[in-house]
Design a protein around this motif. Sequence first.
Motif, mmCIF file in Angstrom:
data_model
loop_
_atom_site.group_PDB
_atom_site.id
_atom_site.type_symbol
_atom_site.label_atom_id
_atom_site.label_comp_id
_atom_site.label_asym_id
_atom_site.label_seq_id
_atom_site.Cartn_x
_atom_site.Cartn_y
_atom_site.Cartn_z
ATOM 1 N N ASP A 126 0.800 -1.220 0.000
ATOM 2 C CA ASP A 126 0.000 0.000 0.000
ATOM 3 C C ASP A 126 0.839 1.280 0.000
ATOM 4 O O ASP A 126 0.282 2.372 -0.037
ATOM 5 C CB ASP A 126 -0.932 0.018 1.218
ATOM 6 C CG ASP A 126 -1.965 -1.105 1.165
ATOM 7 O OD1 ASP A 126 -2.297 -1.562 0.050
ATOM 8 O OD2 ASP A 126 -2.428 -1.528 2.237
ATOM 9 N N LEU A 127 2.157 1.146 0.056
ATOM 10 C CA LEU A 127 3.032 2.320 0.090
ATOM 11 C C LEU A 127 3.430 2.756 -1.312
ATOM 12 O O LEU A 127 3.420 1.974 -2.251
ATOM 13 C CB LEU A 127 4.311 2.005 0.878
ATOM 14 C CG LEU A 127 4.164 1.682 2.357
ATOM 15 C CD1 LEU A 127 5.535 1.333 2.940
ATOM 16 C CD2 LEU A 127 3.539 2.830 3.120
ATOM 17 N N ALA A 128 3.821 4.024 -1.414
ATOM 18 C CA ALA A 128 4.361 4.553 -2.667
ATOM 19 C C ALA A 128 5.866 4.283 -2.696
ATOM 20 O O ALA A 128 6.503 4.114 -1.651
ATOM 21 C CB ALA A 128 4.102 6.053 -2.753
ATOM 22 N N ALA A 129 6.437 4.234 -3.879
ATOM 23 C CA ALA A 129 7.881 4.035 -4.018
ATOM 24 C C ALA A 129 8.619 5.111 -3.229
ATOM 25 O O ALA A 129 8.273 6.285 -3.296
ATOM 26 C CB ALA A 129 8.280 4.084 -5.488
ATOM 27 N N GLY A 130 9.614 4.683 -2.447
ATOM 28 C CA GLY A 130 10.392 5.598 -1.631
ATOM 29 C C GLY A 130 9.908 5.725 -0.204
ATOM 30 O O GLY A 130 10.634 6.207 0.657
ATOM 31 N N ASP A 131 8.675 5.312 0.072
ATOM 32 C CA ASP A 131 8.134 5.387 1.431
ATOM 33 C C ASP A 131 8.831 4.382 2.338
ATOM 34 O O ASP A 131 9.211 3.293 1.910
ATOM 35 C CB ASP A 131 6.627 5.096 1.452
ATOM 36 C CG ASP A 131 5.781 6.267 0.985
ATOM 37 O OD1 ASP A 131 6.340 7.358 0.761
ATOM 38 O OD2 ASP A 131 4.562 6.080 0.856
ATOM 39 N N VAL A 132 8.971 4.751 3.612
ATOM 40 C CA VAL A 132 9.598 3.888 4.606
ATOM 41 C C VAL A 132 8.545 3.429 5.612
ATOM 42 O O VAL A 132 7.793 4.237 6.157
ATOM 43 C CB VAL A 132 10.751 4.618 5.338
ATOM 44 C CG1 VAL A 132 11.330 3.744 6.452
ATOM 45 C CG2 VAL A 132 11.840 5.009 4.350
ATOM 46 N N LEU A 133 8.533 2.134 5.835
ATOM 47 C CA LEU A 133 7.643 1.504 6.806
ATOM 48 C C LEU A 133 8.456 1.109 8.027
ATOM 49 O O LEU A 133 9.492 0.452 7.895
ATOM 50 C CB LEU A 133 6.986 0.259 6.195
ATOM 51 C CG LEU A 133 6.126 -0.592 7.122
ATOM 52 C CD1 LEU A 133 4.843 0.147 7.488
ATOM 53 C CD2 LEU A 133 5.800 -1.929 6.470
ATOM 54 N N THR B 18 12.966 -10.050 -2.081
ATOM 55 C CA THR B 18 11.856 -9.278 -2.637
ATOM 56 C C THR B 18 12.411 -8.047 -3.345
ATOM 57 O O THR B 18 13.002 -7.178 -2.712
ATOM 58 C CB THR B 18 10.879 -8.856 -1.514
ATOM 59 O OG1 THR B 18 10.452 -10.031 -0.827
ATOM 60 C CG2 THR B 18 9.678 -8.127 -2.076
ATOM 61 N N ALA B 19 12.209 -7.979 -4.654
ATOM 62 C CA ALA B 19 12.798 -6.900 -5.448
ATOM 63 C C ALA B 19 12.206 -5.530 -5.140
ATOM 64 O O ALA B 19 12.869 -4.522 -5.322
ATOM 65 C CB ALA B 19 12.635 -7.209 -6.929
ATOM 66 N N SER B 20 10.979 -5.475 -4.639
ATOM 67 C CA SER B 20 10.299 -4.193 -4.481
ATOM 68 C C SER B 20 10.522 -3.533 -3.122
ATOM 69 O O SER B 20 9.949 -2.475 -2.856
ATOM 70 C CB SER B 20 8.799 -4.366 -4.716
ATOM 71 O OG SER B 20 8.260 -5.267 -3.756
ATOM 72 N N VAL B 21 11.358 -4.142 -2.259
ATOM 73 C CA VAL B 21 11.632 -3.549 -0.950
ATOM 74 C C VAL B 21 13.114 -3.621 -0.623
ATOM 75 O O VAL B 21 13.848 -4.435 -1.167
ATOM 76 C CB VAL B 21 10.832 -4.225 0.193
ATOM 77 C CG1 VAL B 21 9.335 -4.082 -0.015
ATOM 78 C CG2 VAL B 21 11.230 -5.667 0.369
ATOM 79 N N GLU B 22 13.532 -2.733 0.286
ATOM 80 C CA GLU B 22 14.901 -2.711 0.785
ATOM 81 C C GLU B 22 14.836 -2.607 2.303
ATOM 82 O O GLU B 22 14.148 -1.722 2.833
ATOM 83 C CB GLU B 22 15.632 -1.493 0.210
ATOM 84 C CG GLU B 22 16.992 -1.258 0.791
ATOM 85 C CD GLU B 22 17.605 0.071 0.345
ATOM 86 O OE1 GLU B 22 18.795 0.255 0.627
ATOM 87 O OE2 GLU B 22 16.909 0.906 -0.258
ATOM 88 N N LEU B 23 15.513 -3.501 3.001
ATOM 89 C CA LEU B 23 15.602 -3.426 4.452
ATOM 90 C C LEU B 23 16.704 -2.431 4.793
ATOM 91 O O LEU B 23 17.880 -2.671 4.511
ATOM 92 C CB LEU B 23 15.897 -4.798 5.054
ATOM 93 C CG LEU B 23 15.970 -4.856 6.575
ATOM 94 C CD1 LEU B 23 14.614 -4.506 7.198
ATOM 95 C CD2 LEU B 23 16.418 -6.229 7.033
ATOM 96 N N THR C 92 10.796 0.161 -2.928
ATOM 97 C CA THR C 92 11.689 0.653 -3.976
ATOM 98 C C THR C 92 11.006 0.823 -5.327
ATOM 99 O O THR C 92 11.531 1.515 -6.197
ATOM 100 C CB THR C 92 12.882 -0.298 -4.147
ATOM 101 O OG1 THR C 92 12.408 -1.608 -4.440
ATOM 102 C CG2 THR C 92 13.738 -0.318 -2.885
ATOM 103 N N GLU C 93 9.857 0.186 -5.518
ATOM 104 C CA GLU C 93 9.174 0.333 -6.819
ATOM 105 C C GLU C 93 7.691 0.247 -6.660
ATOM 106 O O GLU C 93 7.170 -0.185 -5.654
ATOM 107 C CB GLU C 93 9.651 -0.715 -7.822
ATOM 108 C CG GLU C 93 9.554 -2.132 -7.341
ATOM 109 C CD GLU C 93 10.112 -3.110 -8.337
ATOM 110 O OE1 GLU C 93 9.362 -3.999 -8.751
ATOM 111 O OE2 GLU C 93 11.288 -3.011 -8.718
#
Length: 81
Positions: free
Chosen positions: A31-38, A58-63, A80-81
């Motif tokens: 549910d987040l936009a690219a660049g958002d931090v959870l 997971t390609a769409s996130v960065e820890l 990330t995307e």
Amino acid sequence: MSAEYDIAETLDVKGASCPMPVVKTKGATDDLAAGDVLEVVATDSGSMSDLDGWAAGTASVELLDQEAGDDVYKHYVRKTE
């Protein structure tokens, strides 16, 4: 010491055990936009390795970071995307 990130959302998964912290984190990052931090706040010590492994595959996130406190574990995940 607390990580300094522009937190878009905080997910409280305290009391949840494997695999729920990862399942709920995945749902929240969808549910987040690219660049958002959870920020994920957990009490399950296994969440440290579980979220690390999930993010690595997971390609769409960065820890970004993980912090272990007194029975509370914080994880910072960027979409990330």
